[in-house]
Scaffold this active site. Sequence first.
Site, PDB file in Angstrom:
ATOM      1  N   HIS A 167       0.826  -1.213   0.000  1.00  0.00           N
ATOM      2  CA  HIS A 167       0.000   0.000   0.000  1.00  0.00           C
ATOM      3  C   HIS A 167       0.858   1.259   0.000  1.00  0.00           C
ATOM      4  O   HIS A 167       2.061   1.214   0.245  1.00  0.00           O
ATOM      5  CB  HIS A 167      -0.955  -0.012   1.192  1.00  0.00           C
ATOM      6  N   CYS A 179       2.964  -5.233   6.653  1.00  0.00           N
ATOM      7  CA  CYS A 179       2.609  -4.761   5.307  1.00  0.00           C
ATOM      8  C   CYS A 179       3.828  -4.135   4.639  1.00  0.00           C
ATOM      9  O   CYS A 179       4.828  -3.836   5.302  1.00  0.00           O
ATOM     10  CB  CYS A 179       1.492  -3.722   5.387  1.00  0.00           C
TER      11      CYS A 179
END
Length: 197
Positions: free
Chosen positions: A156, A172
């Site tokens: 992301h 992440c």
Amino acid sequence: MRKMILAVAAIAAAMTSGSAYAQGPLAALRAYEQNGGYEGHKAGVGGKSWARIPREEVDFPGNYKAGTIVVNTTERRLYLVLGDGKALKYGIGVGRPGFEWAGTHRVTRKAEWPGWTPPPPMRKRQPDLPQHVPGGPNNPLGARAMYLGSSWYRIHGSNEPWTIGQAVSSGCFRMTNEDVIDLYERVKVGAQVVVVR
């Protein structure tokens, strides 16, 4: 009089900033770049000194199919395999100590300006986190997200570009908004993601 002029200028700046996002994600990205970050941090201000890691095409030998994403957590780099021994290399932020992982997933979903709901394990560790943050320039997932399998993990964007190249996440992979938009346009749902350490 001077105070009044300053107040009007501040209101105009706030309206301009707000309207940038209202006009769409590309306008918001331009505002992001002009401000040095959505929170107004410029390089070298407030201890947030950072240098952008350039995106570049590189030699990439191996037996990966074109369109595969290879994440090297030790290098803190993400490679999008182009084929013919080439790949695009991006700088990324990775999991902090205790949150590193390796394995293979597929991109199961893509989202533009995604909302963020902290997963239950994260909320357990940090009970003061909000239950949900709507998509937009202050969202920690940034401009784009690619969801990995049925895991909590994503590739992301970030509203903290100075963390790219660092080990700071809960697993992440963060990218600058500029880079994640570029990757998002190139990657299809179903693409294989190989994470190596």
